[in-house]
Design a protein around this motif. Sequence first.
Motif, short mmCIF file in Angstrom:
data_model
loop_
_atom_site.label_atom_id
_atom_site.label_comp_id
_atom_site.label_asym_id
_atom_site.label_seq_id
_atom_site.Cartn_x
_atom_site.Cartn_y
_atom_site.Cartn_z
N GLY A 116 94.60 9.47 3.46
CA GLY A 116 95.15 8.33 3.43
C GLY A 116 94.63 7.25 3.87
N ALA A 117 93.41 7.39 4.30
CA ALA A 117 92.45 6.18 4.71
C ALA A 117 91.90 5.23 3.14
CB ALA A 117 91.30 6.62 5.50
N GLU A 118 92.16 4.19 3.49
CA GLU A 118 91.88 3.18 2.44
C GLU A 118 90.70 2.28 2.92
OE1 GLU A 118 94.88 1.34 0.15
OE2 GLU A 118 96.50 2.18 1.48
N LEU A 119 90.60 1.81 4.17
CA LEU A 119 89.39 1.04 4.73
C LEU A 119 89.09 1.31 6.20
CD1 LEU A 119 88.34 -1.50 3.69
CD2 LEU A 119 89.70 -2.91 5.09
N LEU A 120 88.41 2.40 6.00
CA LEU A 120 87.66 2.86 7.52
C LEU A 120 86.75 1.95 7.73
CD1 LEU A 120 87.14 6.85 6.71
CD2 LEU A 120 88.66 5.65 8.20
N ASN A 121 86.52 1.31 8.92
CA ASN A 121 85.79 0.06 9.20
C ASN A 121 84.66 0.21 10.09
OD1 ASN A 121 85.18 -2.74 9.56
ND2 ASN A 121 87.16 -3.34 8.93
N ASP A 122 84.96 0.32 11.53
CA ASP A 122 83.87 0.38 12.39
C ASP A 122 83.87 1.70 12.93
OD1 ASP A 122 81.81 -0.20 13.79
OD2 ASP A 122 82.88 -1.38 15.25
N ILE A 123 82.85 2.10 13.65
CA ILE A 123 82.56 3.79 14.22
C ILE A 123 81.90 3.55 15.43
CG2 ILE A 123 80.71 3.95 12.69
CD1 ILE A 123 81.55 6.73 12.36
N CYS A 124 82.07 4.25 16.39
CA CYS A 124 81.36 4.31 17.69
C CYS A 124 81.29 5.90 18.14
CB CYS A 124 82.00 3.53 18.67
SG CYS A 124 83.25 4.20 19.29
N LYS A 125 80.08 6.08 18.82
CA LYS A 125 79.68 7.54 19.39
C LYS A 125 80.79 7.64 20.89
CE LYS A 125 76.14 10.08 21.56
NZ LYS A 125 74.71 9.93 21.88
N LEU A 126 81.33 8.72 20.84
CA LEU A 126 82.08 9.05 21.99
C LEU A 126 81.21 10.08 22.86
CD1 LEU A 126 85.82 9.24 20.66
CD2 LEU A 126 84.75 7.34 21.88
N GLU A 127 81.76 10.95 23.66
CA GLU A 127 81.05 11.92 24.33
C GLU A 127 81.48 13.18 23.61
OE1 GLU A 127 82.58 11.15 28.50
OE2 GLU A 127 80.92 10.04 28.91
N ASN A 128 80.43 14.10 24.04
CA ASN A 128 80.83 15.60 23.53
C ASN A 128 80.82 15.98 22.23
OD1 ASN A 128 80.75 16.31 26.39
ND2 ASN A 128 82.89 15.65 26.71
#
Length: 524
Positions: A116-128
């Motif tokens: 369903g995603a059309e415009l995945l934009n930003d991303i960041c590292k979380l933990e674990n």
Amino acid sequence: MRLIIIVVLMIFQSLGFAQQVSNGFAMPESITSDGHRFFVSSQGQDFNSRDGDGFISEIDDDGKIIYKKFLPTQGVLHAPKGMAIVGDVIFVADLFRIMGFNIDSRETVFELNIVGAELLNDICKLENGFLAVTETISGNIYKIDIQQKSYEIISNIPGANGISYNANTKQLIVCSNGSKFGDGSVYIQSENSEFRKLPNIPDSFFDGIEWMDDQHFIISDWINFPVNGKGKIWTYDLKKMESTFSFTPESIADIFYDVKTSKVYMAQMLHNRILISKYHDLDNRDKGYGNLYNYGVIDALIGGLYRGSLPIKELKLKGDFGIGAPDMIDGELIVVNGIAYQTKVNGETVELSDDHLTSFASVTFFKSDTGFIETSRTDKTAILESIENELLSKNQMYAIKISGHFDFVKTRAFPPVEKEPFPKLSDILHHQTFFNHQNTDGSLIGFLLPNYLNGINAGGFHFHYLSDDKELGGHMLDFKGENLKIEIAQLKSFELVTPNNEDFQNFDFVKKENESLRKVEQGR
């Protein structure tokens, strides 16, 4: 015609801050680093097509391209945007999927489609072993399990764009474009809590967001979309809950802050280049505070020049705080936190579109230098007298905000004037409608200007009202209230811009006699 009394140059050509420029990209969107190597994502011909022309470049810390098409070596990227590095893998959001590449071998090691995603934009590292990614069209924020190649929706923010995580404070921050491409906000989520909107930063078209330290982060701001010559970089102080900004060139997308060098890396998307600047060089530039921008002449407005000529979109480039007149004097205009509102003669208050026109307005970028709180019940006369007692000079200009609970606020609005020849405003006073707002929370926005500006603007106090729920407003005539917070900003320069249209050019201004000046000029 453009007349500048005292110029505060805030236009693009004057920014001139110390920066490095790196060209040769294709709609660059994001920059990231593992502390040693730097990478830039390019979307190709456009930002949302599955056309396989996107790529990731490697650059050095000065922005020089090392490998233009470093990734991918196999397969394709469509319109890659935000990136995050976990170990030796760089993950990138690519419209409908998350891709991962080993930065040493350059091999593809991860792929996860988001249904369903059309415009995945930003991303960041979380933990674990987790990532967080935004999807701008739906507003969904996803949590990605790298090992399991699975995902879940953890929140939804309309127009969600930039995202960044602070492992020390366990806080996740998100900025958005907004549902109307300009009404975006900034949000924070602490551990085991919901996202909450942060105060004291105006709504706008935000893009990238990046932690600087545990108390501060920066946000890139297009201001408007489509663009209009410049943007901003905001700095938010979580301890003080305050924001400040610096102007930048237009269309700055994602940003990266290098803690070691204090450099800010900015992807100037529509100009296919990367800008690099020391943070303090951004911070030391003129932010636009302290300047009163005045469009039009109030004597002309009062004399019947009601037809608007300046778009609200352009007005907002000059200030986030102010008052004025809507097109055809259809009600009253107020600008609060960078958003323009119109209170109509029927009492309805609406947000104005960017293409709405104004014939007269006064705005500034508001940041108070002083103020006080009046805890007791008080009225207009007493508050205005208290404000005057706080000020250093009656011949300075001041922007003033009075906020809190009002027992009542009396306001007014005019109906639109539709037929020519347009009457003078003083001849249609019987058409104005008065409103008595009872027990309302809100803000009075306005100015105290010296008498020498009378005629160009209104000397003395001039306020418009807007309730906190954005439903009540108008030109303020009287008020009573309690627990009122008064914030005052001294304005040190004045910029006058007059309409470049036939109505203004042919308007017959009344000559104001000054016998002393005449004698001096004539030498007798």
